[in-house]
Scaffold this motif. Structure first.
Motif, short mmCIF file in Angstrom:
data_model
loop_
_atom_site.label_atom_id
_atom_site.label_comp_id
_atom_site.label_asym_id
_atom_site.label_seq_id
_atom_site.Cartn_x
_atom_site.Cartn_y
_atom_site.Cartn_z
N ASP B 270 0.86 -1.18 0.00
CA ASP B 270 0.00 0.00 0.00
C ASP B 270 0.90 1.24 0.00
O ASP B 270 1.11 1.87 1.05
N PRO B 271 1.45 1.56 -1.17
CA PRO B 271 2.47 2.61 -1.23
C PRO B 271 2.07 3.91 -0.54
O PRO B 271 2.91 4.55 0.10
N ALA B 272 0.81 4.30 -0.64
CA ALA B 272 0.41 5.59 -0.09
C ALA B 272 0.64 5.66 1.41
O ALA B 272 0.78 6.73 1.99
N LYS B 273 0.65 4.49 2.07
CA LYS B 273 0.83 4.47 3.53
C LYS B 273 2.25 4.11 3.94
O LYS B 273 2.52 3.91 5.13
N ALA B 274 3.16 4.00 2.98
CA ALA B 274 4.53 3.60 3.30
C ALA B 274 5.20 4.65 4.19
O ALA B 274 4.91 5.85 4.10
N LEU B 275 6.08 4.19 5.07
CA LEU B 275 6.80 5.10 5.98
C LEU B 275 7.91 5.87 5.28
O LEU B 275 8.48 6.79 5.85
N SER B 276 8.25 5.49 4.06
CA SER B 276 9.26 6.21 3.27
C SER B 276 9.01 5.91 1.79
O SER B 276 8.43 4.87 1.46
N ASP B 277 9.43 6.83 0.92
CA ASP B 277 9.29 6.65 -0.53
C ASP B 277 7.87 6.30 -0.97
O ASP B 277 7.66 5.43 -1.83
N ALA B 278 6.88 6.98 -0.41
CA ALA B 278 5.49 6.67 -0.71
C ALA B 278 5.17 6.84 -2.19
O ALA B 278 4.37 6.10 -2.77
N ALA B 279 5.79 7.81 -2.84
CA ALA B 279 5.38 8.16 -4.20
C ALA B 279 5.83 7.15 -5.25
O ALA B 279 5.23 7.06 -6.32
N GLN B 280 6.88 6.42 -5.00
CA GLN B 280 7.51 5.69 -6.09
C GLN B 280 7.39 4.17 -6.02
O GLN B 280 7.84 3.48 -6.92
N GLN B 281 6.81 3.64 -4.96
CA GLN B 281 6.74 2.19 -4.85
C GLN B 281 5.60 1.63 -5.70
O GLN B 281 4.55 2.24 -5.82
N LEU B 282 5.84 0.46 -6.28
CA LEU B 282 4.81 -0.23 -7.04
C LEU B 282 4.01 -1.15 -6.13
O LEU B 282 4.53 -1.66 -5.14
N THR B 283 2.76 -1.40 -6.51
CA THR B 283 2.03 -2.48 -5.85
C THR B 283 2.46 -3.80 -6.49
O THR B 283 2.97 -3.82 -7.62
N PRO B 284 2.26 -4.93 -5.78
CA PRO B 284 2.56 -6.23 -6.41
C PRO B 284 1.83 -6.39 -7.74
O PRO B 284 2.38 -6.96 -8.69
N ALA B 285 0.61 -5.87 -7.85
CA ALA B 285 -0.15 -6.00 -9.09
C ALA B 285 0.48 -5.23 -10.25
O ALA B 285 0.33 -5.60 -11.42
N GLN B 286 1.16 -4.11 -9.93
CA GLN B 286 1.87 -3.37 -10.99
C GLN B 286 3.20 -4.01 -11.31
O GLN B 286 3.70 -3.93 -12.43
N PHE B 287 3.79 -4.65 -10.30
CA PHE B 287 5.13 -5.19 -10.46
C PHE B 287 5.16 -6.43 -11.35
O PHE B 287 6.05 -6.60 -12.18
N ALA B 288 4.16 -7.31 -11.19
CA ALA B 288 4.20 -8.61 -11.87
C ALA B 288 4.28 -8.48 -13.40
O ALA B 288 5.15 -9.10 -14.03
N PRO B 289 3.41 -7.69 -14.04
CA PRO B 289 3.52 -7.60 -15.50
C PRO B 289 4.81 -6.91 -15.95
O PRO B 289 5.31 -7.18 -17.04
N LEU B 290 5.34 -6.02 -15.13
CA LEU B 290 6.60 -5.37 -15.48
C LEU B 290 7.73 -6.40 -15.57
O LEU B 290 8.53 -6.38 -16.50
N VAL B 291 7.79 -7.29 -14.59
CA VAL B 291 8.84 -8.33 -14.62
C VAL B 291 8.76 -9.10 -15.93
O VAL B 291 9.77 -9.36 -16.59
N GLN B 292 7.53 -9.44 -16.31
CA GLN B 292 7.35 -10.20 -17.54
C GLN B 292 7.90 -9.47 -18.76
O GLN B 292 8.66 -10.02 -19.55
N GLN B 293 7.53 -8.20 -18.91
CA GLN B 293 7.98 -7.44 -20.07
C GLN B 293 9.49 -7.26 -20.07
O GLN B 293 10.15 -7.37 -21.10
#
Lengths: 306, 306, 306, 306
Positions: B270-293
């Motif tokens: 839940d990047p918006a609630k991260a204690l640091s670097d809230a703006a730039q973290q991906l969710t697992p759902a965004q990360f998975a297709p990126l790995v594939q590409q």
């Protein structure tokens, strides 16, 4: 105020004096609109496609533009046109008016060069892109070119932008060496405000603190941002970004991977003997496999994510 | 003088006083050797492969490293380890000691965070990468991590480099925000000079004049140059280069297209609630297709050119 | 929350849960306060004056600090101490631990160098400033130095900042090569948060795109901004900004004209033979008239405007 | 080849085919000559002095140029001319053609503005400096101005440089935002190669990574380098470098301390209401004491060192 697709865009709202009737007619107020209203995706969400004699540039297309830094003589450009065509290019580039750092360097063949370039392109069925550096050159070059290129040093030559905006042909606008994304989109807006939305945005590297191994830093993030903020086609120029022939391929591939819809590459039969940009031009033999790889990456990225 | 594979490398030749017999023994003189002799390809042309418990990093491999900016608690890191593993990661990242701009920002969980991170990694069969900021932290972190990360702000913290060079584990060295390529390779040489050649070079974006839309400029040309000058694996960090989640994907793809042999990506439930670097973290759902590409682009680039 | 002069400074107000009684006790809310509360002029409008054995640094004073890049041997530092004292310096500088780009360059004499430096300073009645690069060196250097210097490469070495903040002596913090003003003031806050407000801020040039003639760009605007935002003394280091001896004088004069309250200059008996920074050190004969001119400019600027 | 004071300067010696007789006539060969032969001090060691109706610019002189960003109407420029004259200015500046980032911003009054500016200057016995942005504007502006200004965005608009070089009046060339010193001197050479050596070089700040508090970084080292490499007068523009009125004074003082022979300052009766550059213009009341201090620093620096 600017009229965009039936929306009246008004800056400086404090200066307004609207009648009650005018105010009642306002459907909604858009406050997050940047100043470059014509270039922004806010009112123009779909990609702009530029139609030339031989190409559709933008959208899902990937357009390969290639040729020598300078048109040096007729034989070389005639021969190169055939070679870049065979490798997959559909637009030929070549400089007739050269923006050289020193007044004592080769300044280009002028109209003679343009004539050679047009003839070579017509023989192969290619579009022509060539740079104009002053208002006078627009009229000279118009009969010979399909796309006007505005160089990085002239990105904020506002009178030139206005003039090329009126010329009625597609314009490829190169990003200045230290221009911000906002400055580039505002520069494009000078062209657009003349009624010409056939604009390509060219990322060609920006200045950084380290030029030992790369002349400029290719801003791949800038390519992605331009794709997001604007509807114009975005083109990568890996040749000017790298300054060295062996870096052109990785930069071209990085550019397309970041979202570029075309590339502009310097190719020369014998780079070491070129009258300008000797260090960074590719030979036709280096260029051909690069086109293949770049097109494969582009095709891969058009596939839907699973 | 430095001894590299039976070659004696001597700088400052003017200071030499060799006997005639010594001079006769010199087979050849290499004059173009940079100062970072251990990291240079001149004497070490083949790629370095780093072998960890679960990975071979470098060469033709592509290694995916992912995880949160900070380890925030045990539940989140345990859950994330499963998710990034499912998406294709084989190394988990997570900060326990955080280099924060302000002393009043969250500074990390310290050793407790390391314990959570190691447990989560072991459950999933992943390697661990984590940052150390001081010499003391090396001994604390050593039992928990497979790879030490040296952050951009410490790239020229030479005493830290010497200490981590002695620690006998792989080191991922991040490029400083305004470090030149030569400075980065000389920094790596501080580690190598301690006898540790298990070094990864991480490009994570450099400072430029425009940070309106991208926090840093990812230097894809730098990736290509590092691959050419050095034999160490080169990793792209698109998260810190972009500063914005929606730019992570194009930068990651550009990085691999330019030659990166791995990527290091921040992922958070839940990047918006991260204690640091809230703006730039991906969710697992965004990360998975990126790995594939990214893996598809990498595979494509390993194919021989026709 | 941070307590500054009876004001409770609270960040992240959204997280607050104050009782009605607590809320009633709040006299006013300051919203424009930067995060570096201890270094800011908002609660501390008057200039900080740092008192050492031989100097009052800050306020209307102008402090001249000079000496060699590295302490090379006892004779040279003993001789130089007399010469820089005669020219007007009241603090002697000299490196015993050197942050060198390459591990194969001269790394300094260590504690032996510190002993020579202290002895030379005591003979002349000068304060000592010297750089520490790691936490361990703080305890070693403490008996020999009056001022700890933190180098540009360590500006965001946060553990070192915390440790030097606890050491109870004045600290001169150099601006990182690509550090923003806010990052520098936050780095100073790491020192201040340990209870040590005896901090000097040193502007020593920042990275730019052009290093043909000047190694770095001296940010004179940064000097003026630091004077405005913070109460700490601001010192100009023209030697590292220029990288060339003939530019040291104009940069020193520009720095004082912009508001610097001291200067830190490299001086060497025979710069061409120096073990480090050969290009940029002044001879004592070049240094003496520079001190005179800089002090005249400083005096002129203290006069009331008519 | 270029003929400079009876020396034939020839680049690209490898291309030469000299007869034995020609070779015998060569007195000496200068190898360290930069390409900007006309602007270099190698053949022209003494300072260039530019003589206008009311000023001698260069050498030991210090010239104060001031006025509004834009000429907004006749009353304001007439009034300002009197005020800047009273404060010590001998040249009045004012924009009639404005290079604005957005096409929707105020673009200047054009020839009407020039007419107002000339009349105001003549009333006070001042020279006029004003910017031209295109070749056409040179002929329009020529009757009204004493000095043509070429703006930073047009520093490498080579056709404009050639045209202004032919116009027979002094030219103030502003450094581009990311132009190197060599690029600036080569740009000046485009003007000089037309036979016009009445050139001033204006340092107005360069782009850096930090624009939070200063819009640009004033390159005071660049001022010193230009003084050394070239014989042209060097002028500091603290207004565009700072972007904030309260930084104009320290930057102006730093510029003169570094060797500037004049300054170009934006002054406006009511900056907050200005049609352009509202943030950085000084009021006449702020400007007057600044002139005094700057002139005192300049006078101090002309005194011989003891």
């Amino acid at each position: 105020g600017i009229l965009v697709k039936n929306h009246l865009v008004i800056f400086d709202v404090a200066h307004l004096e609207l009648t009650p009737r005018e105010q009642a007619a306002i459907a909604d107020v858009i406050t997050e609109q940047p100043r470059y209203v014509l270039g922004s995706r806010v009112f123009h969400p779909e990609d702009t496609i530029i139609q030339t004699a031989h190409n559709r540039i933008g959208g899902q297309q990937f357009t390969v533009m290639a040729g020598p830094c300078s048109v040096e003589n007729q034989a070389m450009i005639t021969d190169l046109a055939a070679k870049v065509k065979a490798a997959g290019a559909t637009v030929i580039r070549g400089g007739a008016y050269k923006p050289r750092t020193s007044p004592y360097d080769f300044q280009g063949l002028g109209e003679t060069g343009l004539r050679y370039l047009r003839a070579a392109a017509d023989q192969q069925g290619l579009d022509v892109i060539t740079e104009v550096m002053s208002i006078d050159e627009i009229a000279v070059a118009a009969p010979y070119t399909d796309i006007f290129q505005i160089g990085a040093r002239n990105m904020q030559n506002f009178d030139l932008l206005k003039a090329v905006g009126k010329a009625g042909k597609p314009v490829a606008l190169k990003r200045g060496l230290a221009a911000t994304i906002d400055e580039m989109l505002n520069a494009a807006e000078y062209i657009a405000a003349q009624g010409n939305l056939q604009i390509m945005l060219v990322e060609r590297g920006i200045r950084s603190f380290d030029s030992t191994y790369t002349r400029n830093v290719l801003d791949v993030g800038g390519i992605a941002v331009l794709r997001k903020l604007s509807h114009y086609p975005v083109i990568v120029d890996p040749s000017h970004a790298s300054g060295h022939a062996d870096l052109v391929a990785p930069l071209a591939k990085a550019g397309v991977a970041a979202g570029a819809q075309g590339m502009l590459v310097e190719v020369h039969q014998d780079p070491a003997k070129a009258l300008s940009d000797a260090a960074q031009q590719l030979t036709p033999a280096q260029f051909a496999p690069l086109v293949q790889q770049v097109q494969q990456i582009h095709a891969l990225l058009q596939q839907p994510l699973t």
